[in-house]
Design an enzyme around this catalytic site. Sequence first.
Site, PDB file in Angstrom:
ATOM      1  CE  LYS A  86      61.597 -97.889  69.943  1.00  0.00           C
ATOM      2  NZ  LYS A  86      60.453 -97.838  69.039  1.00  0.00           N
TER       3      LYS A  86
ATOM      4  N   GLY B 107      62.038 -89.348  53.955  1.00  0.00           N
ATOM      5  CA  GLY B 107      62.350 -90.767  54.171  1.00  0.00           C
ATOM      6  C   GLY B 107      61.339 -91.649  53.477  1.00  0.00           C
TER       7      GLY B 107
ATOM      8  CG  ASN C 271      61.443-101.166  55.888  1.00  0.00           C
ATOM      9  OD1 ASN C 271      61.664-101.651  54.774  1.00  0.00           O
ATOM     10  ND2 ASN C 271      62.191-101.419  56.944  1.00  0.00           N
TER      11      ASN C 271
HETATM   12  P1  NAD Z   1      63.702 -97.261  57.550  1.00  0.00           P
HETATM   13  O1  NAD Z   1      65.085 -97.259  58.077  1.00  0.00           O
HETATM   14  O2  NAD Z   1      63.242 -98.397  56.694  1.00  0.00           O
HETATM   15  O3  NAD Z   1      63.424 -95.914  56.710  1.00  0.00           O
HETATM   16  C1  NAD Z   1      63.940 -94.677  57.051  1.00  0.00           C
HETATM   17  C2  NAD Z   1      64.387 -94.025  55.753  1.00  0.00           C
HETATM   18  O4  NAD Z   1      64.783 -92.690  56.038  1.00  0.00           O
HETATM   19  C3  NAD Z   1      65.568 -94.719  55.101  1.00  0.00           C
HETATM   20  O5  NAD Z   1      65.312 -94.941  53.724  1.00  0.00           O
HETATM   21  C4  NAD Z   1      66.725 -93.726  55.299  1.00  0.00           C
HETATM   22  O6  NAD Z   1      67.667 -93.771  54.238  1.00  0.00           O
HETATM   23  C5  NAD Z   1      65.989 -92.411  55.335  1.00  0.00           C
HETATM   24  N1  NAD Z   1      66.676 -91.324  56.044  1.00  0.00           N
HETATM   25  C6  NAD Z   1      67.480 -91.367  57.132  1.00  0.00           C
HETATM   26  N2  NAD Z   1      67.866 -90.135  57.474  1.00  0.00           N
HETATM   27  C7  NAD Z   1      67.282 -89.283  56.599  1.00  0.00           C
HETATM   28  C8  NAD Z   1      67.280 -87.884  56.430  1.00  0.00           C
HETATM   29  N3  NAD Z   1      67.959 -87.079  57.248  1.00  0.00           N
HETATM   30  N4  NAD Z   1      66.548 -87.356  55.431  1.00  0.00           N
HETATM   31  C9  NAD Z   1      65.837 -88.140  54.582  1.00  0.00           C
HETATM   32  N5  NAD Z   1      65.817 -89.477  54.687  1.00  0.00           N
HETATM   33  C10 NAD Z   1      66.521 -90.042  55.668  1.00  0.00           C
HETATM   34  O7  NAD Z   1      62.748 -97.080  58.821  1.00  0.00           O
HETATM   35  P2  NAD Z   1      61.171 -97.300  58.893  1.00  0.00           P
HETATM   36  O8  NAD Z   1      60.878 -98.631  59.474  1.00  0.00           O
HETATM   37  O9  NAD Z   1      60.553 -96.911  57.602  1.00  0.00           O
HETATM   38  O10 NAD Z   1      60.793 -96.227  60.014  1.00  0.00           O
HETATM   39  C11 NAD Z   1      60.743 -94.837  59.715  1.00  0.00           C
HETATM   40  C12 NAD Z   1      60.344 -94.072  60.950  1.00  0.00           C
HETATM   41  O11 NAD Z   1      59.054 -94.527  61.396  1.00  0.00           O
HETATM   42  C13 NAD Z   1      61.280 -94.247  62.148  1.00  0.00           C
HETATM   43  O12 NAD Z   1      61.303 -93.058  62.888  1.00  0.00           O
HETATM   44  C14 NAD Z   1      60.600 -95.326  62.965  1.00  0.00           C
HETATM   45  O13 NAD Z   1      60.960 -95.268  64.335  1.00  0.00           O
HETATM   46  C15 NAD Z   1      59.145 -94.944  62.762  1.00  0.00           C
HETATM   47  N6  NAD Z   1      58.192 -96.051  62.965  1.00  0.00           N
HETATM   48  C16 NAD Z   1      58.300 -97.185  62.227  1.00  0.00           C
HETATM   49  C17 NAD Z   1      57.399 -98.226  62.448  1.00  0.00           C
HETATM   50  C18 NAD Z   1      57.441 -99.485  61.620  1.00  0.00           C
HETATM   51  O14 NAD Z   1      56.427-100.201  61.564  1.00  0.00           O
HETATM   52  N7  NAD Z   1      58.534 -99.774  60.949  1.00  0.00           N
HETATM   53  C19 NAD Z   1      56.399 -98.099  63.428  1.00  0.00           C
HETATM   54  C20 NAD Z   1      56.318 -96.898  64.160  1.00  0.00           C
HETATM   55  C21 NAD Z   1      57.228 -95.876  63.914  1.00  0.00           C
END
Ligand code: NAD
Length: 360
Positions: A80, A179, A182
């Site tokens: 990472k 949250g 995405n």
């Molecule tokens: P993202 O940034 O698109 O979405 C995260 C959302 O959480 C945002 O809308 C943000 O405004 C909100 N947020 C931030 N802090 C917050 C809080 N304290 N309370 C409520 N909402 C809050 O990210 P993502 O791609 O949707 O990823 C979300 C999580 O999933 C992350 O931890 C990421 O590491 C994990 N993840 C994502 C993927 C992927 O395919 N994108 C794969 C594996 C793991």
Amino acid sequence: MSVFEHEAFRDHERVVFCREPEVGLRAIIAIHDTTLGPAAGGCRMWPYGSSEEALTDVLRLAQAMSYKNALAGLALGGGKSVIIADARCAKTPALLHAFARAVEELGGRYYTAEDIGIGMADVETLGEVTRYVFGHSREGGSGDPSPFTARGGFEGIRAAVRHRLGRDDLEGLGVALQGVGNVGYALAALLSSAGARLIVADTERANRERAQKEFGAKAVEASVIHSQDADVFAPCAMGAVLNDATIPEIKAPIVAGVANNQLAEERHGRALRDRGILYAPDYVVNAGGMLSGARDILQDYGVDEVNRRIDGIYDTVLEIFRRSEKEGLAPNEVADALAREKLAREKLASEKIMGARKGT
Ligand code: NAD
């Protein structure tokens, strides 16, 4: 700051510190284990309060990638990277290119991709400089991993509901999503189609309102989403949300979501178990995006196979719950043990091959 004595250091193979002041780059790449193949894991851009905090995050995230890839059955190791800066104001093509040069210099030992603060467009920018990216859209690349991660999250929640509530459908069940970015948004769409009742919190108002409008979700303050009266609490934002402060307040009998590193510390998995809360290990539940992106590196399977493997997350999660009950361990302890066993077996097998080669 000492790396080898750091509390999150777990025999990582390589930790690279990258600095190019002319473009504002300060980054750390951590490669945890390459027994199964080249290390793969996204790049997070975040304004960490200190380099110590960034190091802790990258070491933990890299280890989780080794375990995630091992349990997902991928011939990939875990790594990472983090860029220490605010993605909203410090992200420039020059900075991303400088980071990509650091990845390229590792010669394929580490493949990078999107994560928090690094979006799909940024992955394309990185790909202008380094071959070692996945989840890109060039030449038939796998593209956005989020819908695949969401589908895996949905399977993880279904498995937890089966195990804890003895049900195969989600009709009328309450799910509190922390949250709706995405992945959270795509997961909300799947849950809503399955008849679940949604409660959402998001620090971005537009994301909150989109979920309210499209799924009839109830919106609550971010500070109270974990303590809602719901059947499932689904963390889909930042890590370390399962901690000493939140665990006593969780009312849902199930915690299953896609955020990385949900447990503030390993011991919090046991704390959840002691409170009778079923926790679906994050890196098992959120492997869907990696299963999709891995196609760009391994090139040996197509999207049908990705979907088949994502369906398999349901069985893997159920198996972990069964073993957890049988062995008196928390589900995260079972998942970690399974991943470590797999890595140890693989290490032994490759040592035997090397030994045999030396003998000839
Ligand atoms: P993202 O940034 O698109 O979405 C995260 C959302 O959480 C945002 O809308 C943000 O405004 C909100 N947020 C931030 N802090 C917050 C809080 N304290 N309370 C409520 N909402 C809050 O990210 P993502 O791609 O949707 O990823 C979300 C999580 O999933 C992350 O931890 C990421 O590491 C994990 N993840 C994502 C993927 C992927 O395919 N994108 C794969 C594996 C793991």
